[in-house]
Design an enzyme around this catalytic site. Sequence first.
Site, short mmCIF file in Angstrom:
data_model
loop_
_atom_site.label_atom_id
_atom_site.label_comp_id
_atom_site.label_asym_id
_atom_site.label_seq_id
_atom_site.Cartn_x
_atom_site.Cartn_y
_atom_site.Cartn_z
N TYR A 33 36.26 23.03 -22.82
CA TYR A 33 37.61 22.52 -22.97
C TYR A 33 38.59 23.29 -22.12
O TYR A 33 38.26 24.35 -21.58
CB TYR A 33 38.04 22.54 -24.45
CG TYR A 33 38.37 23.91 -25.01
CD1 TYR A 33 37.37 24.85 -25.25
CD2 TYR A 33 39.69 24.27 -25.28
CE1 TYR A 33 37.67 26.09 -25.76
CE2 TYR A 33 40.00 25.53 -25.79
CZ TYR A 33 38.98 26.44 -26.03
OH TYR A 33 39.29 27.67 -26.52
N ARG A 52 38.79 26.17 -13.43
CA ARG A 52 37.96 26.81 -14.46
C ARG A 52 37.10 25.78 -15.18
O ARG A 52 35.96 26.06 -15.56
CB ARG A 52 38.81 27.59 -15.46
CG ARG A 52 37.94 28.35 -16.46
CD ARG A 52 38.73 29.25 -17.36
NE ARG A 52 39.69 28.50 -18.15
CZ ARG A 52 40.64 29.06 -18.89
NH1 ARG A 52 40.76 30.37 -18.93
NH2 ARG A 52 41.48 28.32 -19.58
N LYS A 150 34.22 28.43 -21.11
CA LYS A 150 35.18 28.04 -22.16
C LYS A 150 34.58 26.94 -23.02
O LYS A 150 34.94 25.76 -22.90
CB LYS A 150 36.50 27.60 -21.51
CG LYS A 150 37.67 27.58 -22.47
CD LYS A 150 38.98 27.48 -21.71
CE LYS A 150 40.16 27.16 -22.58
NZ LYS A 150 40.47 28.18 -23.57
N GLU A 182 38.75 41.09 -26.02
CA GLU A 182 39.94 40.24 -25.87
C GLU A 182 40.40 39.83 -27.26
O GLU A 182 39.82 40.25 -28.26
CB GLU A 182 39.63 39.02 -25.00
CG GLU A 182 38.48 38.19 -25.53
CD GLU A 182 38.01 37.09 -24.58
OE1 GLU A 182 38.80 36.62 -23.73
OE2 GLU A 182 36.84 36.68 -24.71
N LEU A 206 36.79 35.65 -21.51
CA LEU A 206 37.22 34.45 -20.79
C LEU A 206 38.13 34.88 -19.64
O LEU A 206 38.98 35.76 -19.80
CB LEU A 206 37.99 33.51 -21.73
CG LEU A 206 38.31 32.17 -21.05
CD1 LEU A 206 37.05 31.31 -20.94
CD2 LEU A 206 39.39 31.41 -21.79
N1 PMP Z 1 40.38 34.52 -24.18
C1 PMP Z 1 39.98 33.60 -25.07
C2 PMP Z 1 38.82 33.91 -25.96
C3 PMP Z 1 40.66 32.37 -25.17
O1 PMP Z 1 40.26 31.45 -26.07
C4 PMP Z 1 41.79 32.13 -24.34
C5 PMP Z 1 42.57 30.86 -24.42
N2 PMP Z 1 41.82 29.73 -24.61
C6 PMP Z 1 42.16 33.13 -23.42
C7 PMP Z 1 41.43 34.30 -23.37
C8 PMP Z 1 43.33 32.93 -22.50
O2 PMP Z 1 43.00 32.06 -21.46
P1 PMP Z 1 44.14 31.18 -20.74
O3 PMP Z 1 45.16 32.14 -20.24
O4 PMP Z 1 43.42 30.51 -19.64
O5 PMP Z 1 44.67 30.26 -21.78
#
Ligand code: PMP
Length: 286
Positions: A33, A52, A150, A182, A206
């Site tokens: 997603y 991505r 993701k 994270e 991620l």
């Molecule tokens: N880490 C994780 C585990 C996430 O789920 C997300 C957001 N979906 C992020 C980092 C941040 O990614 P982004 O800046 O692309 O939203």
Amino acid sequence: MSRIVYVNGDYVPEEEAKVSIFDRGFLMADGVYEVTSVLGGKLIDFDGHAKRLERSLTELDMAMPMSADDLLAIHRELVAKNGIDEGMIYLQVTRGAPGDRDFAFPPEDTPLTVVLFTQNKPGLADSPAAKKGISVISIPDIRWGRRDIKTTQLLYPSMGKMLAKKAGADDAWLVEDGLVTEGTSNNAYIVKGNQIITRQLSNDILHGITRAAVLKFAREAQMEVVERPFTIEEAQQADEAFVTSASTFVMPVVSVDGAALGDGTPGRVAARMREIYLDEMRKAAI
Ligand code: PMP
């Protein structure tokens, strides 16, 4: 007026949207997603999210179901049809519905399932949480080893949010081998002096689209960016901390496992990075 969503080529009211019970996204979380924010009716960093998406699909032996341009057109159509000024577009691609349940992947010509919907969030950029900051607790990171993809396997991150809520906190930071990976749905940072410290990219986290933009803006603003892991103890002694994600932008963290950072209010660097990020991304929105 009911929300208009996109399902496999059709724009339909949400009540009429249907996906098969044999869909591998439903049965096996076999899908990926993206979430793209909308500000002023325009998409924030669409290119980053499309790239991505392609990477996540490729890593799981799936092809892009359509070109990035076609995906952009669908995003824009949904923004227009639902009159979104501030909010998000959620996109999910799964390995489709082969008509039975089987661990083996279905034949390659099985059509992927493509679903997109809008989430209307007036005031998204002017969030009260950003003024107050959020509190985080630490929990063990027991997710699988390909967090760079993701996927829709979000059970543990959901459980993490619930553990945080039960502890009276806003979110959780995940810790593996004594080091923060994270947040449940965001990338994690600490600030010490002129340094912004965040874990380096690998399969352990991620690769946040917001992270990439924020680190670029931080370097341009003469901050020193250090990509390395840090411990919860180091975070508790940091000047400040923050998290980033596409839907929360830059969100200050004011306490970690009950220890207030600095004076317990959002830090100067986090507030500044939020401002720069929102300004620059609004300018570049499409
Ligand atoms: N880490 C994780 C585990 C996430 O789920 C997300 C957001 N979906 C992020 C980092 C941040 O990614 P982004 O800046 O692309 O939203």
